[in-house]
Design an enzyme around this catalytic site. Structure first.
Site, mmCIF file in Angstrom:
data_model
loop_
_atom_site.group_PDB
_atom_site.id
_atom_site.type_symbol
_atom_site.label_atom_id
_atom_site.label_comp_id
_atom_site.label_asym_id
_atom_site.label_seq_id
_atom_site.Cartn_x
_atom_site.Cartn_y
_atom_site.Cartn_z
ATOM 1 N N LYS A 1 0.834 -1.207 0.000
ATOM 2 C CA LYS A 1 0.000 0.000 0.000
ATOM 3 C C LYS A 1 0.871 1.260 0.000
ATOM 4 O O LYS A 1 0.615 2.189 -0.776
ATOM 5 C CB LYS A 1 -0.921 -0.030 1.231
ATOM 6 N N SER A 2 1.881 1.303 0.846
ATOM 7 C CA SER A 2 2.734 2.503 0.920
ATOM 8 C C SER A 2 3.413 2.766 -0.421
ATOM 9 O O SER A 2 3.471 3.908 -0.894
ATOM 10 C CB SER A 2 3.816 2.304 1.984
ATOM 11 N N ARG B 1 -8.833 11.757 12.820
ATOM 12 C CA ARG B 1 -7.384 11.563 12.972
ATOM 13 C C ARG B 1 -6.621 12.898 12.958
ATOM 14 O O ARG B 1 -7.009 13.824 12.258
ATOM 15 C CB ARG B 1 -6.876 10.607 11.888
ATOM 16 N N SER C 1 6.791 9.012 12.435
ATOM 17 C CA SER C 1 5.756 8.878 11.407
ATOM 18 C C SER C 1 6.333 9.079 10.009
ATOM 19 O O SER C 1 6.825 10.154 9.672
ATOM 20 C CB SER C 1 4.644 9.907 11.644
ATOM 21 N N GLN D 1 4.565 9.154 7.463
ATOM 22 C CA GLN D 1 3.650 10.045 6.738
ATOM 23 C C GLN D 1 4.066 11.500 6.918
ATOM 24 O O GLN D 1 4.045 12.278 5.965
ATOM 25 C CB GLN D 1 2.217 9.835 7.219
ATOM 26 N N ASP E 1 1.755 -1.214 11.895
ATOM 27 C CA ASP E 1 0.414 -1.639 11.464
ATOM 28 C C ASP E 1 0.103 -3.098 11.814
ATOM 29 O O ASP E 1 -1.011 -3.566 11.583
ATOM 30 C CB ASP E 1 0.270 -1.451 9.951
ATOM 31 N N LYS F 1 -4.646 5.603 14.809
ATOM 32 C CA LYS F 1 -4.721 4.985 13.479
ATOM 33 C C LYS F 1 -6.185 5.003 13.016
ATOM 34 O O LYS F 1 -6.980 5.777 13.514
ATOM 35 C CB LYS F 1 -4.145 3.576 13.536
ATOM 36 N N ARG G 1 -6.540 1.500 18.033
ATOM 37 C CA ARG G 1 -6.328 0.052 17.871
ATOM 38 C C ARG G 1 -6.034 -0.657 19.183
ATOM 39 O O ARG G 1 -6.215 -1.880 19.263
ATOM 40 C CB ARG G 1 -5.216 -0.209 16.850
ATOM 41 N N ARG H 1 -7.786 -3.242 9.582
ATOM 42 C CA ARG H 1 -6.872 -4.168 10.261
ATOM 43 C C ARG H 1 -7.508 -4.813 11.501
ATOM 44 O O ARG H 1 -7.127 -5.909 11.893
ATOM 45 C CB ARG H 1 -5.543 -3.481 10.591
HETATM 46 C C1 S3P Z 1 2.376 4.778 6.168
HETATM 47 C C2 S3P Z 1 2.926 5.084 7.388
HETATM 48 C C3 S3P Z 1 2.376 4.624 8.671
HETATM 49 C C4 S3P Z 1 1.363 3.493 8.506
HETATM 50 C C5 S3P Z 1 0.444 3.713 7.354
HETATM 51 C C6 S3P Z 1 1.196 3.903 6.053
HETATM 52 C C7 S3P Z 1 3.016 5.299 4.948
HETATM 53 O O1 S3P Z 1 1.736 5.712 9.296
HETATM 54 O O2 S3P Z 1 0.615 3.326 9.686
HETATM 55 O O3 S3P Z 1 -0.425 2.590 7.209
HETATM 56 O O4 S3P Z 1 2.718 4.812 3.845
HETATM 57 O O5 S3P Z 1 3.839 6.224 5.066
HETATM 58 P P1 S3P Z 1 2.576 6.726 10.213
HETATM 59 O O6 S3P Z 1 3.709 7.142 9.415
HETATM 60 O O7 S3P Z 1 1.688 7.865 10.534
HETATM 61 O O8 S3P Z 1 2.938 5.915 11.426
#
Ligand code: S3P
Length: 437
Positions: free
Chosen positions: A22-23, A122, A167, A169, A319, A346, A350, A397
């Protein structure tokens, strides 16, 4: 809402192939949209979250289409994203939201972001703060959440930003803003998180410097950057494979091969922890796919034992804790987890969602502020949920983890909705059937 009962399962056997990461899928589309010319992606995850990213990028000018088994992206180039005509609907996807906010921040456009009930709870302050320092302005909902309006800044100001939370993200949002910012944008990571952004940007021809400064990672991008289109092969998602790795570990008699699993060291923590718990996971045919380490995993049933999970491993399996809790519930002895504050923000909280779901299924556990302490059942199946439905809180999840719990239970586990599973793993139910569950 499609409720579903996951019944006790016969052994899981055969070979399955989980969908694309996914990432990496989100980033393939975004970086393709920022390159001038055509990129081709094979193995893209066609989950709802990734499709939300595709729709938003189309709304900002990129052409993204399926071409046979592949996807092709005709990018507009860094600096040329168009003002979207309507609000960008991010659905359930935090990754789409936060990374695209980074992209918009350094373009002279404004955009509105909306999402479902889970995403709208969130925290977005974690990206609003650094992107504001770069010059973007925001009008979020009270509490710093979606729906929000933002106005990018052109030219944006380069910053040096130390991540206050581990993070990927937030790291990626700042680096993506840095692509269209003149000068050097720097992110300091006290704890390493998944590094797909850094690896993939290099594949698109961007100079990304990464240095280790006394255990901290210092990451720099030089802007404005030109991205060269490229062909990407997306490896299978370790986060999706984890459900089957735990399922085959806890269902007696199982012997299952999960093909093409991405094993980037910033993502493979779950397999290391399962190994410490005594799981039988063999890596077959280790290779590189699209610059990422990949292997087929042969997973055989094994009696797991409870352990104390080192909080240092958390970012590499952030995750995977919901399904690790299921493994712990079936292990022999106690499993202690800590350092999991991020799990509370999340797709659902969770820690509390899994604590409630497992207690309802007959598991003994203690919920702490930053983790769960779980008493394993030993070799015995857990009881399951005879008369009540597990609440999944719009969290894919939680739904898949409790599905795995159902396979190793006495009475089965009923979840209130399997619909959210389509955000990340659209063929989960089909693969369960294929493996014999
Ligand atoms: C992700 C980073 C993670 C993860 C998410 C996908 C990404 O989040 O939980 O499912 O693709 O960069 P965080 O970076 O906020 O922990």
């Amino acid at each position: 809402m499609t409720a579903h009962r996951f019944a006790p399962s016969p052994p899981l056997t055969g070979r399955i192939r989980v969908p694309g990461d996914k990432s990496i899928s989100h980033r393939s589309l975004m970086f393709g949209a920022l390159a001038v010319g055509r990129s081709r992606i094979s193995g893209l995850l066609e989950g709802e979250d990734v499709l939300a990213t595709a729709a938003a990028l189309r709304a900002m000018g990129a052409t993204i289409e399926r071409d046979g088994e592949d996807w092709v992206v005709d990018g507009v180039g860094v600096g040329s994203l168009l003002q979207p005509a309507q609000a960008l609907d991010m659905g359930n996807s935090g990754t789409s939201t936060r990374l695209l906010m980074g992209l918009v921040a350094a373009h002279g456009i404004s955009a509105a972001f909306t999402g479902d009930a889970s995403l709208s709870k969130r925290p977005m302050g974690r990206v609003i703060d650094p992107l504001s320092l770069m010059g973007a302005s925001f009008t979020p909902s009270p509490g710093g959440t979606l729906p929000l309006m933002m106005e990018g800044m052109q030219p944006a100001v380069p910053i040096t930003f130390r991540l206050p939370v581990a993070s990927a993200q937030v790291k990626s949002a700042v680096l993506l803003a840095g692509l269209n910012t003149p000068g050097i944008t720097t992110v300091i990571e006290p704890v390493p998180t998944r590094d797909h952004t850094e690896r993939m940007l290099r594949g698109f021809g961007v100079t990304v410097d990464v240095e280790d400064h006394g255990g901290e990672r210092v990451i720099r991008v030089h802007g404005p950057a030109d991205l060269t289109p490229c062909d990407i092969v997306v490896p299978g998602d370790p986060s999706s494979a984890a459900f089957f790795a735990v399922a085959a570990s806890v269902v007696p008699g199982s012997d299952l091969v999960i093909e093409n699993v991405g094993l980037n060291p910033t993502r493979d923590g779950i397999f290391r922890v399962l190994d410490q718990m005594g799981a039988s996971i063999e890596k077959l045919d280790e290779r590189l796919v699209g610059g990422e380490p990949v292997a087929d995993l042969r997973v055989r049933h094994a009696q797991l034992k409870g352990i104390e999970v080192d909080p240092a491993i958390v970012p590499s399996m952030v995750d995977e804790f919901p399904v690790l809790f299921v493994a712990a519930a079936l292990a022999e002895g106690r499993t202690v987890t800590s350092g999991l504050d991020e799990l509370r923000v999340k797709e659902s909280d969770r820690l509390s969602a899994m604590a409630a779901a497992l207690i309802a299924a007959g598991v003994t556990l203690e919920e702490r502020e930053d983790g769960l302490v779980i008493e394993g059942s030993g070799a015995k199946p857990i009881r399951g949920t005879a008369n009540n439905r597990t609440q999944t809180h719009l969290d894919h999840r939680i739904a898949m983890s409790m599905a795995v719990a159902g396979l190793a239970s006495r009475d089965g586990v009923e979840v209130d909705s399997i619909d959210p599973i389509a955000t990340s793993f659209p063929n989960f139910m089909a693969l369960l059937a294929e493996a014999g569950a």
